[in-house]
Design a protein around this motif. Structure first.
Motif, PDB file in Angstrom:
ATOM      1  N   THR A 129     -43.079 -18.253 -20.426  1.00  0.00           N
ATOM      2  CA  THR A 129     -41.580 -18.597 -21.463  1.00  0.00           C
ATOM      3  C   THR A 129     -39.967 -17.567 -21.164  1.00  0.00           C
ATOM      4  O   THR A 129     -39.156 -17.662 -21.374  1.00  0.00           O
ATOM      5  CB  THR A 129     -41.925 -18.151 -22.615  1.00  0.00           C
ATOM      6  OG1 THR A 129     -42.799 -17.071 -22.568  1.00  0.00           O
ATOM      7  CG2 THR A 129     -43.474 -19.258 -23.510  1.00  0.00           C
ATOM      8  N   ARG A 130     -41.304 -16.547 -20.004  1.00  0.00           N
ATOM      9  CA  ARG A 130     -39.905 -15.644 -19.648  1.00  0.00           C
ATOM     10  C   ARG A 130     -39.195 -14.746 -20.732  1.00  0.00           C
ATOM     11  O   ARG A 130     -37.859 -14.108 -20.864  1.00  0.00           O
ATOM     12  CB  ARG A 130     -39.125 -16.863 -19.068  1.00  0.00           C
ATOM     13  CG  ARG A 130     -39.277 -16.717 -17.695  1.00  0.00           C
ATOM     14  CD  ARG A 130     -38.420 -17.242 -16.928  1.00  0.00           C
ATOM     15  NE  ARG A 130     -37.554 -18.124 -16.808  1.00  0.00           N
ATOM     16  CZ  ARG A 130     -37.493 -19.715 -16.827  1.00  0.00           C
ATOM     17  NH1 ARG A 130     -38.256 -20.058 -16.848  1.00  0.00           N
ATOM     18  NH2 ARG A 130     -36.337 -20.095 -17.019  1.00  0.00           N
ATOM     19  N   ASN A 131     -40.376 -15.079 -22.044  1.00  0.00           N
ATOM     20  CA  ASN A 131     -39.982 -14.116 -22.786  1.00  0.00           C
ATOM     21  C   ASN A 131     -40.813 -12.798 -23.283  1.00  0.00           C
ATOM     22  O   ASN A 131     -41.503 -12.702 -23.439  1.00  0.00           O
ATOM     23  CB  ASN A 131     -40.350 -14.764 -24.304  1.00  0.00           C
ATOM     24  CG  ASN A 131     -39.808 -13.818 -26.009  1.00  0.00           C
ATOM     25  OD1 ASN A 131     -39.452 -12.890 -26.032  1.00  0.00           O
ATOM     26  ND2 ASN A 131     -39.781 -15.322 -26.398  1.00  0.00           N
ATOM     27  N   PRO A 132     -39.917 -11.415 -22.951  1.00  0.00           N
ATOM     28  CA  PRO A 132     -40.670 -10.406 -22.300  1.00  0.00           C
ATOM     29  C   PRO A 132     -41.019 -10.150 -23.786  1.00  0.00           C
ATOM     30  O   PRO A 132     -42.631  -9.468 -23.479  1.00  0.00           O
ATOM     31  CB  PRO A 132     -39.684  -9.204 -22.527  1.00  0.00           C
ATOM     32  CG  PRO A 132     -39.260 -10.400 -21.492  1.00  0.00           C
ATOM     33  CD  PRO A 132     -38.976 -11.806 -22.702  1.00  0.00           C
ATOM     34  N   GLU A 146     -34.625 -10.975 -15.349  1.00  0.00           N
ATOM     35  CA  GLU A 146     -33.716 -10.533 -14.754  1.00  0.00           C
ATOM     36  C   GLU A 146     -32.783 -10.912 -13.337  1.00  0.00           C
ATOM     37  O   GLU A 146     -32.119 -11.247 -12.857  1.00  0.00           O
ATOM     38  CB  GLU A 146     -32.871  -8.917 -14.979  1.00  0.00           C
ATOM     39  CG  GLU A 146     -32.392  -9.290 -16.650  1.00  0.00           C
ATOM     40  CD  GLU A 146     -32.475  -7.416 -16.793  1.00  0.00           C
ATOM     41  OE1 GLU A 146     -31.475  -7.140 -16.443  1.00  0.00           O
ATOM     42  OE2 GLU A 146     -32.316  -7.383 -18.335  1.00  0.00           O
ATOM     43  N   LYS A 147     -34.493 -10.591 -12.509  1.00  0.00           N
ATOM     44  CA  LYS A 147     -34.560 -10.258 -11.014  1.00  0.00           C
ATOM     45  C   LYS A 147     -35.135 -12.098 -10.741  1.00  0.00           C
ATOM     46  O   LYS A 147     -34.416 -12.270  -9.440  1.00  0.00           O
ATOM     47  CB  LYS A 147     -34.932  -9.005 -10.087  1.00  0.00           C
ATOM     48  CG  LYS A 147     -35.011  -9.585  -9.072  1.00  0.00           C
ATOM     49  CD  LYS A 147     -36.112  -8.417  -8.363  1.00  0.00           C
ATOM     50  CE  LYS A 147     -36.694  -8.142  -7.041  1.00  0.00           C
ATOM     51  NZ  LYS A 147     -37.635  -8.552  -6.268  1.00  0.00           N
ATOM     52  N   GLU A 148     -35.981 -12.323 -10.942  1.00  0.00           N
ATOM     53  CA  GLU A 148     -36.358 -12.805 -10.267  1.00  0.00           C
ATOM     54  C   GLU A 148     -36.164 -14.742 -11.820  1.00  0.00           C
ATOM     55  O   GLU A 148     -37.234 -15.167 -12.509  1.00  0.00           O
ATOM     56  CB  GLU A 148     -37.967 -13.095 -10.843  1.00  0.00           C
ATOM     57  CG  GLU A 148     -38.904 -12.187 -10.217  1.00  0.00           C
ATOM     58  CD  GLU A 148     -40.416 -11.961 -10.472  1.00  0.00           C
ATOM     59  OE1 GLU A 148     -40.695 -12.793 -11.080  1.00  0.00           O
ATOM     60  OE2 GLU A 148     -40.948 -11.025  -9.252  1.00  0.00           O
ATOM     61  N   LEU A 149     -35.234 -15.323 -10.427  1.00  0.00           N
ATOM     62  CA  LEU A 149     -34.853 -16.433 -11.839  1.00  0.00           C
ATOM     63  C   LEU A 149     -35.007 -17.942 -11.595  1.00  0.00           C
ATOM     64  O   LEU A 149     -35.802 -17.513 -10.513  1.00  0.00           O
ATOM     65  CB  LEU A 149     -33.507 -16.678 -11.060  1.00  0.00           C
ATOM     66  CG  LEU A 149     -32.474 -14.813 -11.573  1.00  0.00           C
ATOM     67  CD1 LEU A 149     -31.203 -15.084 -10.655  1.00  0.00           C
ATOM     68  CD2 LEU A 149     -32.234 -14.942 -12.988  1.00  0.00           C
ATOM     69  N   ASP A 150     -35.213 -17.878 -13.056  1.00  0.00           N
ATOM     70  CA  ASP A 150     -35.654 -19.987 -12.691  1.00  0.00           C
ATOM     71  C   ASP A 150     -37.512 -19.234 -12.380  1.00  0.00           C
ATOM     72  O   ASP A 150     -38.193 -20.203 -11.749  1.00  0.00           O
ATOM     73  CB  ASP A 150     -34.702 -20.822 -11.807  1.00  0.00           C
ATOM     74  CG  ASP A 150     -33.872 -21.063 -11.953  1.00  0.00           C
ATOM     75  OD1 ASP A 150     -34.032 -21.004 -13.641  1.00  0.00           O
ATOM     76  OD2 ASP A 150     -33.043 -21.225 -11.297  1.00  0.00           O
ATOM     77  N   TYR A 151     -38.438 -18.223 -13.190  1.00  0.00           N
ATOM     78  CA  TYR A 151     -39.121 -18.653 -12.450  1.00  0.00           C
ATOM     79  C   TYR A 151     -40.303 -19.390 -12.893  1.00  0.00           C
ATOM     80  O   TYR A 151     -40.316 -19.498 -14.457  1.00  0.00           O
ATOM     81  CB  TYR A 151     -39.838 -16.606 -13.403  1.00  0.00           C
ATOM     82  CG  TYR A 151     -41.110 -16.295 -13.515  1.00  0.00           C
ATOM     83  CD1 TYR A 151     -41.084 -15.091 -12.684  1.00  0.00           C
ATOM     84  CD2 TYR A 151     -42.248 -16.622 -14.105  1.00  0.00           C
ATOM     85  CE1 TYR A 151     -42.533 -14.913 -12.799  1.00  0.00           C
ATOM     86  CE2 TYR A 151     -43.059 -16.320 -14.321  1.00  0.00           C
ATOM     87  CZ  TYR A 151     -43.660 -15.199 -13.378  1.00  0.00           C
ATOM     88  OH  TYR A 151     -45.321 -14.722 -14.176  1.00  0.00           O
ATOM     89  N   TRP A 158     -39.201 -18.857  -7.377  1.00  0.00           N
ATOM     90  CA  TRP A 158     -38.221 -17.609  -8.293  1.00  0.00           C
ATOM     91  C   TRP A 158     -37.278 -17.888  -7.376  1.00  0.00           C
ATOM     92  O   TRP A 158     -37.623 -18.055  -5.936  1.00  0.00           O
ATOM     93  CB  TRP A 158     -38.447 -16.169  -8.608  1.00  0.00           C
ATOM     94  CG  TRP A 158     -39.236 -15.437  -8.055  1.00  0.00           C
ATOM     95  CD1 TRP A 158     -40.163 -15.341  -6.756  1.00  0.00           C
ATOM     96  CD2 TRP A 158     -38.483 -14.854  -7.510  1.00  0.00           C
ATOM     97  NE1 TRP A 158     -40.464 -14.321  -7.041  1.00  0.00           N
ATOM     98  CE2 TRP A 158     -39.305 -14.067  -6.521  1.00  0.00           C
ATOM     99  CE3 TRP A 158     -37.349 -14.495  -7.456  1.00  0.00           C
ATOM    100  CZ2 TRP A 158     -39.203 -12.512  -5.595  1.00  0.00           C
ATOM    101  CZ3 TRP A 158     -36.973 -12.971  -6.642  1.00  0.00           C
ATOM    102  CH2 TRP A 158     -37.730 -11.962  -5.520  1.00  0.00           C
ATOM    103  N   HIS A 159     -36.174 -17.789  -7.510  1.00  0.00           N
ATOM    104  CA  HIS A 159     -35.485 -17.189  -6.558  1.00  0.00           C
ATOM    105  C   HIS A 159     -34.377 -15.907  -7.390  1.00  0.00           C
ATOM    106  O   HIS A 159     -34.393 -15.967  -8.333  1.00  0.00           O
ATOM    107  CB  HIS A 159     -33.787 -18.273  -6.234  1.00  0.00           C
ATOM    108  CG  HIS A 159     -33.485 -18.862  -8.172  1.00  0.00           C
ATOM    109  ND1 HIS A 159     -31.778 -18.254  -7.904  1.00  0.00           N
ATOM    110  CD2 HIS A 159     -33.627 -20.122  -8.847  1.00  0.00           C
ATOM    111  CE1 HIS A 159     -31.614 -18.663  -8.709  1.00  0.00           C
ATOM    112  NE2 HIS A 159     -32.085 -19.566  -9.652  1.00  0.00           N
ATOM    113  N   ASP A 160     -33.199 -15.083  -5.668  1.00  0.00           N
ATOM    114  CA  ASP A 160     -32.843 -14.085  -6.664  1.00  0.00           C
ATOM    115  C   ASP A 160     -31.272 -14.525  -6.328  1.00  0.00           C
ATOM    116  O   ASP A 160     -31.106 -15.444  -6.547  1.00  0.00           O
ATOM    117  CB  ASP A 160     -33.071 -12.657  -5.236  1.00  0.00           C
ATOM    118  CG  ASP A 160     -32.579 -13.689  -3.985  1.00  0.00           C
ATOM    119  OD1 ASP A 160     -30.793 -14.421  -3.975  1.00  0.00           O
ATOM    120  OD2 ASP A 160     -33.008 -13.056  -3.096  1.00  0.00           O
ATOM    121  N   ALA A 161     -30.548 -13.759  -6.659  1.00  0.00           N
ATOM    122  CA  ALA A 161     -28.817 -13.652  -7.406  1.00  0.00           C
ATOM    123  C   ALA A 161     -28.189 -14.370  -6.666  1.00  0.00           C
ATOM    124  O   ALA A 161     -27.392 -15.348  -6.793  1.00  0.00           O
ATOM    125  CB  ALA A 161     -28.850 -13.120  -7.769  1.00  0.00           C
TER     126      ALA A 161
END
Length: 136
Positions: free
Chosen positions: A28-31, A66-71, A93-96
């Motif tokens: 979910t990427r919901n901390p 915030e760093k690990e995008l589309d995790y 994941w990808h970075d910015a």
């Protein structure tokens, strides 16, 4: 606090349920949501970062995503005992800048009697990948 099922002692079935619940929550990427699975005084080692407490874990996760995008994460039960579970995992994941990575690792988890994770020790390695190599 209410119990967070399943609770120890774990069986093969309940250990798999705990692993699947963790995978589902982390994806979910919901901390805030993810942090609620941990005891208020949880202890973490994540790579070279050492954390103490649920709020520290929540802050760590917020910065992570915030760093690990589309995790996207997959976990696999490796082993279990009464109140401990070992997990193998990989995530992509990808970075910015758009560079994709696959991160591999192992975690050791220890739970309190109410089913909250008291300890999480994670060893993780990142491998750059081409977008065509993505599996998840």
């Amino acid at each position: 606090m209410e119990k967070r099922f399943p609770v120890p002692p774990f069986t093969a079935e309940t250990a798999r349920q705990k692993v699947q619940a963790a995978e589902d929550a982390w994806n979910t990427r919901n901390p805030e949501k993810v942090s609620l699975a941990y005891s208020p005084d949880t202890e973490w080692r994540n790579r070279d970062v050492f954390l103490k407490g649920r709020e520290a874990a929540r802050q760590f996760l917020a910065a992570k995503w915030e760093k690990e995008l589309d995790y996207k994460l997959r976990k696999e039960l490796w082993s279990f005992t009464d109140n401990r579970i070992a997990v193998r995992f990989e995530y992509e994941w990808h970075d910015a800048a758009g560079q994709w990575y696959r991160s591999y690792g192992n975690e050791m988890w220890e739970f309190d009697a109410d089913g909250y994770m008291e300890r999480r020790y994670a060893s993780i390695n990142d491998a750059p990948i081409d977008p065509s190599e993505r599996r998840l």
